[in-house]
Scaffold this motif. Sequence first.
Motif, mmCIF file in Angstrom:
data_model
loop_
_atom_site.group_PDB
_atom_site.id
_atom_site.type_symbol
_atom_site.label_atom_id
_atom_site.label_comp_id
_atom_site.label_asym_id
_atom_site.label_seq_id
_atom_site.Cartn_x
_atom_site.Cartn_y
_atom_site.Cartn_z
ATOM 1 N N THR A 129 0.815 -1.211 0.000
ATOM 2 C CA THR A 129 0.000 0.000 0.000
ATOM 3 C C THR A 129 0.844 1.254 0.000
ATOM 4 N N LEU A 130 2.088 1.193 0.457
ATOM 5 C CA LEU A 130 2.934 2.384 0.428
ATOM 6 C C LEU A 130 3.138 2.864 -0.996
ATOM 7 N N ASP A 131 3.322 1.941 -1.940
ATOM 8 C CA ASP A 131 3.515 2.340 -3.335
ATOM 9 C C ASP A 131 2.293 3.075 -3.872
ATOM 10 N N ASP A 132 1.101 2.608 -3.515
ATOM 11 C CA ASP A 132 -0.115 3.293 -3.951
ATOM 12 C C ASP A 132 -0.161 4.710 -3.388
ATOM 13 N N PHE A 133 0.201 4.845 -2.106
ATOM 14 C CA PHE A 133 0.164 6.161 -1.481
ATOM 15 C C PHE A 133 1.195 7.090 -2.120
ATOM 16 N N LEU A 134 2.390 6.591 -2.395
ATOM 17 C CA LEU A 134 3.433 7.423 -2.992
ATOM 18 C C LEU A 134 3.065 7.848 -4.410
ATOM 19 N N SER A 135 2.402 6.966 -5.150
ATOM 20 C CA SER A 135 1.920 7.344 -6.480
ATOM 21 C C SER A 135 0.895 8.469 -6.380
ATOM 22 N N LEU A 136 0.047 8.403 -5.366
ATOM 23 C CA LEU A 136 -0.947 9.453 -5.152
ATOM 24 C C LEU A 136 -0.267 10.782 -4.828
ATOM 25 N N CYS A 137 0.806 10.735 -4.048
ATOM 26 C CA CYS A 137 1.528 11.973 -3.718
ATOM 27 C C CYS A 137 2.008 12.662 -4.981
ATOM 28 N N ALA A 138 2.499 11.893 -5.947
ATOM 29 C CA ALA A 138 2.987 12.469 -7.199
ATOM 30 C C ALA A 138 1.857 13.148 -7.966
ATOM 31 N N ARG A 188 9.746 7.264 -2.986
ATOM 32 C CA ARG A 188 9.457 6.612 -4.269
ATOM 33 C C ARG A 188 10.734 6.112 -4.921
ATOM 34 N N ASP A 189 11.771 6.950 -4.889
ATOM 35 C CA ASP A 189 13.043 6.552 -5.492
ATOM 36 C C ASP A 189 13.619 5.312 -4.808
ATOM 37 N N GLU A 190 13.533 5.270 -3.496
ATOM 38 C CA GLU A 190 14.053 4.113 -2.754
ATOM 39 C C GLU A 190 13.281 2.851 -3.105
ATOM 40 N N ARG A 191 11.989 2.979 -3.242
ATOM 41 C CA ARG A 191 11.166 1.811 -3.583
ATOM 42 C C ARG A 191 11.495 1.314 -4.987
ATOM 43 N N LEU A 192 11.604 2.247 -5.926
ATOM 44 C CA LEU A 192 11.900 1.853 -7.306
ATOM 45 C C LEU A 192 13.278 1.213 -7.423
ATOM 46 N N ALA A 193 14.202 1.631 -6.559
ATOM 47 C CA ALA A 193 15.546 1.066 -6.581
ATOM 48 C C ALA A 193 15.613 -0.265 -5.835
ATOM 49 N N GLY A 194 14.513 -0.696 -5.229
ATOM 50 C CA GLY A 194 14.499 -1.980 -4.537
ATOM 51 C C GLY A 194 15.256 -1.966 -3.230
ATOM 52 N N ARG A 195 15.207 -0.832 -2.494
ATOM 53 C CA ARG A 195 15.945 -0.727 -1.236
ATOM 54 C C ARG A 195 14.990 -0.661 -0.044
ATOM 55 N N VAL A 196 15.496 -1.044 1.115
ATOM 56 C CA VAL A 196 14.734 -0.990 2.363
ATOM 57 C C VAL A 196 14.612 0.462 2.802
ATOM 58 N N LEU A 197 13.457 0.832 3.316
ATOM 59 C CA LEU A 197 13.337 2.155 3.915
ATOM 60 C C LEU A 197 12.572 2.047 5.226
ATOM 61 N N ARG A 198 12.798 3.048 6.067
ATOM 62 C CA ARG A 198 12.110 3.126 7.356
ATOM 63 C C ARG A 198 11.425 4.478 7.477
ATOM 64 N N LEU A 199 10.233 4.467 8.037
ATOM 65 C CA LEU A 199 9.477 5.687 8.284
ATOM 66 C C LEU A 199 9.172 5.782 9.770
ATOM 67 N N VAL A 200 9.329 6.983 10.324
ATOM 68 C CA VAL A 200 8.954 7.232 11.716
ATOM 69 C C VAL A 200 8.003 8.404 11.736
ATOM 70 N N THR A 201 6.786 8.165 12.233
ATOM 71 C CA THR A 201 5.782 9.221 12.352
ATOM 72 C C THR A 201 5.728 9.658 13.804
ATOM 73 N N ARG A 202 6.095 10.899 14.039
ATOM 74 C CA ARG A 202 6.156 11.460 15.391
ATOM 75 C C ARG A 202 4.839 12.151 15.713
ATOM 76 N N TYR A 203 4.272 11.839 16.880
ATOM 77 C CA TYR A 203 2.961 12.390 17.237
ATOM 78 C C TYR A 203 3.091 13.735 17.951
ATOM 79 N N GLY A 204 1.900 14.289 18.222
ATOM 80 C CA GLY A 204 1.790 15.407 19.143
ATOM 81 C C GLY A 204 2.148 16.747 18.544
ATOM 82 N N PRO A 205 2.362 17.744 19.424
ATOM 83 C CA PRO A 205 2.620 19.112 18.936
ATOM 84 C C PRO A 205 3.899 19.207 18.104
#
Length: 351
Positions: free
Chosen positions: A4-13, A116-133
């Motif tokens: 689903t990340l790929d779908d979301f990244l395509s939407l961002c574009a 998107r570039d990392e995904r297309l290159a076939g590499r691992v990526l990590r995302l951290v979503t920080r909450y709050g103010p």
Amino acid sequence: MDETLDDFLSLCAQLDSAPDLVLATLIDTWEVRQPLGRRAWLLPDGQRLGTLTLGGCADSVLRRAAQQVRHSARAVRVKVDLGSGEAYEFGLTCSGSVEVHLQLASPAHPLWAKARDERLAGRVLRLVTRYGPDAGVTLLTDAGEREVLGQPLTPAQQARADLPLQGSGGHCAERTPDALYERWLPAIGLVVVGSGPIARPLTQLAHTLGLRVTVTDDRPERLQPQDWPGTQTVLSVSTGQELRLPPLGPRDAVVIHSHDYAHELSVLTRALASPSPYVSLVASRRRGQALLKFMRDTGTDPAQLRRIHTPAGFDLGLESPAGIALSILSELAELMGRGKRGRPIQALDHQ
């Protein structure tokens, strides 16, 4: 094969110039199957676009929360009950609850393009979503690069992001009181060997499912890139030359559809020397067994030969090229889909 990340990244574009958007991220669930980390853009007109789908039950709550975020310019966390009252008692509505984090953000931010570039290159990526103010999203790559949307990670959050996440599969997510940590392995790769009648629907359906698709053949006239929409890589050689293959790893599958004895033997030998978990041959049962016997008689380890799926695919009772493509991807999905066996969902309800 839930990419689903790929779908979301395509939407961002597609939305990169849209103003006043609120990013909604699923950060917790109770009695809900939907994976953490699904995201959507909340538009000022009330539309929700993305991979976070909670149904009509949540729409009004998220719309109000998004308006609050726009007016205050501050991130919020919203808990949404998906079912209550008389409709829930009769089983006519969803059940469980979720928590969603909302923050002002832009699909044009460089973080999404870098992801998107990392995904297309076939590499691992990590995302951290920080909450709050001090809300923010941080992208970390295995090469040590980072992109930050909003506030950066604290030293403690950075240390936590460097730790491995529990779980298997292409996506792992863990929630802490102040952040959501995700690891995304490269999308599953599919190498289609040959451009026969099954190849076109196979590549199209694989692309729809989020796979990275490569096609290889020795008939360059049949491998014009514009004729293979959604195919990431086209590898053509001159007629009679050995077919080219990309590097094959543990998240790459090979489907051989060349109907050329020399190509089949060459590709099978190279695929079996790789860690690819799915190697299949589109052939009749008789022809496939004859090829396996020849390889066994010429010295191939029988244990290696047992890795070859031939005839390729599940028996779905479908004989058209598209039906055979579906049967192949069904077999691939079961093998690489987190160890789950294909069963009717209805059957699980009676256990």
